[in-house]
Write an enzyme that holds these catalytic residues in place. Structure first.
Site, PDB file in Angstrom:
ATOM      1  CG  MET A 105      -1.866  -1.149   1.091  1.00 31.75           C
ATOM      2  SD  MET A 105      -3.274  -0.849   2.082  1.00 31.75           S
ATOM      3  CE  MET A 105      -3.021  -0.704   3.649  1.00 31.75           C
ATOM      4  CG  HIS A 108       6.908  -1.931   2.117  1.00 30.73           C
ATOM      5  ND1 HIS A 108       6.638  -0.818   2.759  1.00 30.73           N
ATOM      6  CD2 HIS A 108       5.865  -2.684   2.178  1.00 30.73           C
ATOM      7  CE1 HIS A 108       5.801  -0.914   3.192  1.00 30.73           C
ATOM      8  NE2 HIS A 108       4.744  -1.758   2.945  1.00 30.73           N
ATOM      9  CB  VAL A 165      12.317  -5.429   8.198  1.00 33.71           C
ATOM     10  CG1 VAL A 165      13.695  -4.773   8.633  1.00 33.71           C
ATOM     11  CG2 VAL A 165      12.461  -6.632   7.216  1.00 33.71           C
ATOM     12  CB  SER A 168       3.106   2.122   6.272  1.00 27.33           C
ATOM     13  OG  SER A 168       3.829   1.420   5.381  1.00 27.33           O
TER      14      SER A 168
HETATM   15  O1  PAF Z   1      -0.273  -5.951   3.775  1.00 28.52           O
HETATM   16  C1  PAF Z   1      -0.679  -5.122   2.977  1.00 28.52           C
HETATM   17  O2  PAF Z   1       0.193  -4.075   2.710  1.00 28.52           O
HETATM   18  C2  PAF Z   1      -2.077  -4.981   2.371  1.00 28.52           C
HETATM   19  O3  PAF Z   1      -2.817  -5.522   2.957  1.00 28.52           O
HETATM   20  C3  PAF Z   1      -2.265  -5.732   0.795  1.00 28.52           C
HETATM   21  C4  PAF Z   1      -1.411  -7.303   0.980  1.00 28.52           C
HETATM   22  C5  PAF Z   1      -1.033  -4.987  -0.013  1.00 28.52           C
HETATM   23  C6  PAF Z   1      -3.475  -5.596   0.275  1.00 28.52           C
HETATM   24  O4  PAF Z   1      -3.693  -4.181   0.289  1.00 28.52           O
END
Ligand code: PAF
Length: 290
Positions: A30, A37, A176, A186
């Protein structure tokens, strides 16, 4: 790196990759990307080409009183970070592209999502599975990469992938953490200075469980008591739930015979955070992965 905004173009790129027998890897996010990430992306790059990172703040997984509007949106910074580490494609659709007017379908996995996060955030997992199914349909990944921090989400996505024969292999990547143990999220960006300090209580409470298990304790009730002791000592942290669950069924564990998750969700100031530790009891000796 190519930035893609439309479903049609993303599908075309994915079909082309399939036709050429490429191993496409998808990292769904997201945005508001952090090192957690990026670790998923790096892992994807070790086994996939091309790697697609999706950035979509999915409105369907936020409840009406949740933080959809204020969720951090940092597309330019995210793109720069992804460019630096050599991502091939970023798929960043607008909400209307994913959910055109008249959209009516929801996908939900029965059972696994009713408790814990599902109880605290009604509708959340249906929103997650709906968007992940769409992302899988659009990008046709051979592998999709998720972090273990969202353990229940991961379990539910695995179930959906299996039940609907989606063909993607789900790869789980480690949590992490900051040097003081706070799991990257986030939402950490919301934490004021005092809250930031208090937020380490989640990690410290899991670490207390790890130490108890290391000392031979195997009783889930006593392990949770050790966890709660740490949380109760931190006035800035309000526990939502803490449970030890079977890693497969997500039912409350009565023993540590099978692999288990220690799951915690808590409010630190106005910010809701989750964290977990995985107790692997199916080997000898027990290990507790933080
Ligand atoms: O984990 C996330 O950031 C969200 O739930 C995902 C898997 C991107 C779905 O919107």
């Amino acid at each position: 790196m190519e930035l893609i905004h439309t479903v049609a173009w993303m599908k075309q790129v994915a079909s082309e990759a399939r036709r050429n027998d490429r191993v496409l890897g998808l990292v769904p996010t997201m945005g508001a990307l952090h090192e957690g990430h990026l670790s998923l992306v790096r892992r994807a790059q070790t086994q996939c080409f091309p790697v697609v990172v999706s950035i979509f703040v999915n409105p369907k997984q936020f409840g009406p009183s949740e933080d959809f509007k204020k969720y951090p949106r940092t597309l330019d910074v995210d793109l720069a970070a992804l460019e630096r580490i050599g991502v091939d494609y970023v798929f960043a659709p607008l909400p209307d592209e994913m959910y055109p007017p008249g959209f009516r379908t929801a996908v939900s996995v029965e059972g696994l999502g009713d408790r814990l996060e599902g109880r605290s955030r009604p509708g959340h997992f249906t929103g997650v599975t709906t968007v992940v199914l769409k992302l899988f349909e659009i990008t046709q990944p051979c592998f999709a990469f998720f972090g273990r921090k969202d353990a229940q989400q991961l379990r539910i996505i695995r179930q959906m992938t299996r039940d609907l024969d989606l063909g993607a292999e789900i790869v789980v990547c480690p949590i992490v953490r900051e040097p003081d143990g706070l799991a990257l999220s986030s939402r950490n960006a919301y934490l004021a200075e005092n809250d930031r300090r208090a937020a380490t209580a989640l990690y410290r409470s899991l670490d207390a469980v790890r130490r108890e298990v290391g000392g031979g304790e195997r009783n889930p009730t006593r392990l949770l008591a050790a966890l709660k002791c740490v949380i109760d000592a931190e006035p800035g942290v309000l526990l939502d739930y803490a449970e030890i669950v079977d890693a497969e069924t997500f039912d409350r564990a009565v023993s540590l015979r099978n692999n288990c998750y220690v799951l915690i969700a808590a409010r630190v100031g106005t910010t809701r955070l989750i964290d977990n530790a995985l107790i692997e009891s199916e080997g000898n000796p027990f290990t507790v992965n933080m």
